[in-house]
Design an enzyme around this catalytic site. Sequence first.
Site: not given
Ligand code: FAD
Length: 317
Positions: A139, A142-143
């Site tokens: 990302c 992000c980084d």
């Molecule tokens: C290394 C890294 C660094 C990042 N740094 C930043 C940053 O500095 N700033 C920023 O804004 N964003 C950052 N991001 C991006 C950010 O993490 C994502 O945009 C954000 O987490 C998305 O949120 P979400 O709630 O959509 O899903 P996610 O955080 O992807 O969470 C998905 C959830 O769904 C659950 N899940 C999936 N399938 C199932 C299922 N079948 N049953 C039950 N649960 C399920 C998983 O267990 C998880 O809890 C980073 C991402 C990464 C990988």
Amino acid sequence: MTNSINEKVRCLIIGSGPAGYTAAIYASRANLSPVLYEGIQPGGQLTTTTDVENFPGYPEGVTGPELMEDLKQQAARFGADMRIGIATKTDLSAAPYKVTIDGEKVIETETLIIATGATAKYLGLPDENKYAGMGVSACATCDGFFYRKKTVAVVGGGDTACEEALYLASLAKQVYLIVRKPYLRASKVMQERVMKASNITVLFEHNTVGLFGEDGVEGAHLVKRMGEPDEEKVDIAIDGFFLAIGHKPNSDIFKPWIETDEVGYIKTIPGTPKTKVPGVFAAGDVADPHYRQAITAAGSGCAAAIEAERYLSEMGK
Ligand SMILES: Cc1cc2nc3c(=O)[nH]c(=O)nc-3n(C[C@H](O)[C@H](O)[C@H](O)COP(=O)(O)OP(=O)(O)OC[C@H]3O[C@@H](n4cnc5c(N)ncnc54)[C@H](O)[C@@H]3O)c2cc1C
């Protein structure tokens, strides 16, 4: 064999990233008594990172795991029922909707908020794990800031890779774009922008085979024209290694019922978290091919919970 219904709820949230927990905060404060299943990665993607500097409300920054624990505690404070478990099957053919947890328990729900996120694709090199959080990132938004005036590499040849390379070029001293093919797959306009950028060097026909460095990434081992008679080993010195070869939205179990794009991102009615199935909403990265940020995920989780509340109230439930 069909499993019988084990529990009936008004609002079921699948996923515990910023979208899921924010939906849980709003839904519990709106008296929907939400039940949330955390999935295989409690806290979501941010639990895999250290510093988060762009989530509003933390002037000094915060670590990913701390931020997610704060969000969880906030949802718990209003009574959200957060549970360990993975949604393994859905039946969204008619309301109330059925979701199977861990292949066993069937929950019947009036509203469903899908917040299952998306997973970045990696090359599959052991070094990507070795240097996770130590120079390897998927990302740039992000980084990228951590690599100001440094040298980075971006892997990929599509529009996203070009976008990430251009974004990083505005911060870093030098950007290498590592492309497997002898051409870019990106749109013409993106290709032109990349080619015009004075600090981007495109390495066509290069494969990354490893990374090296003492306490973090210091370089990448590449192979030019891999498998050809004139194959050549090339090492480049870099401080950061960015993957831009796509994401996989975690939408498979909803696909029979919910429309997705060709990659698998859930399609919502533009400007809303509504899917075409009434009472089923999608929030966060699973429905967002464009921004994929914690704050946008949290924002759409909020919108999904508000829509769930409105839907239930319109249905008189
Ligand atoms: C290394 C890294 C660094 C990042 N740094 C930043 C940053 O500095 N700033 C920023 O804004 N964003 C950052 N991001 C991006 C950010 O993490 C994502 O945009 C954000 O987490 C998305 O949120 P979400 O709630 O959509 O899903 P996610 O955080 O992807 O969470 C998905 C959830 O769904 C659950 N899940 C999936 N399938 C199932 C299922 N079948 N049953 C039950 N649960 C399920 C998983 O267990 C998880 O809890 C980073 C991402 C990464 C990988």
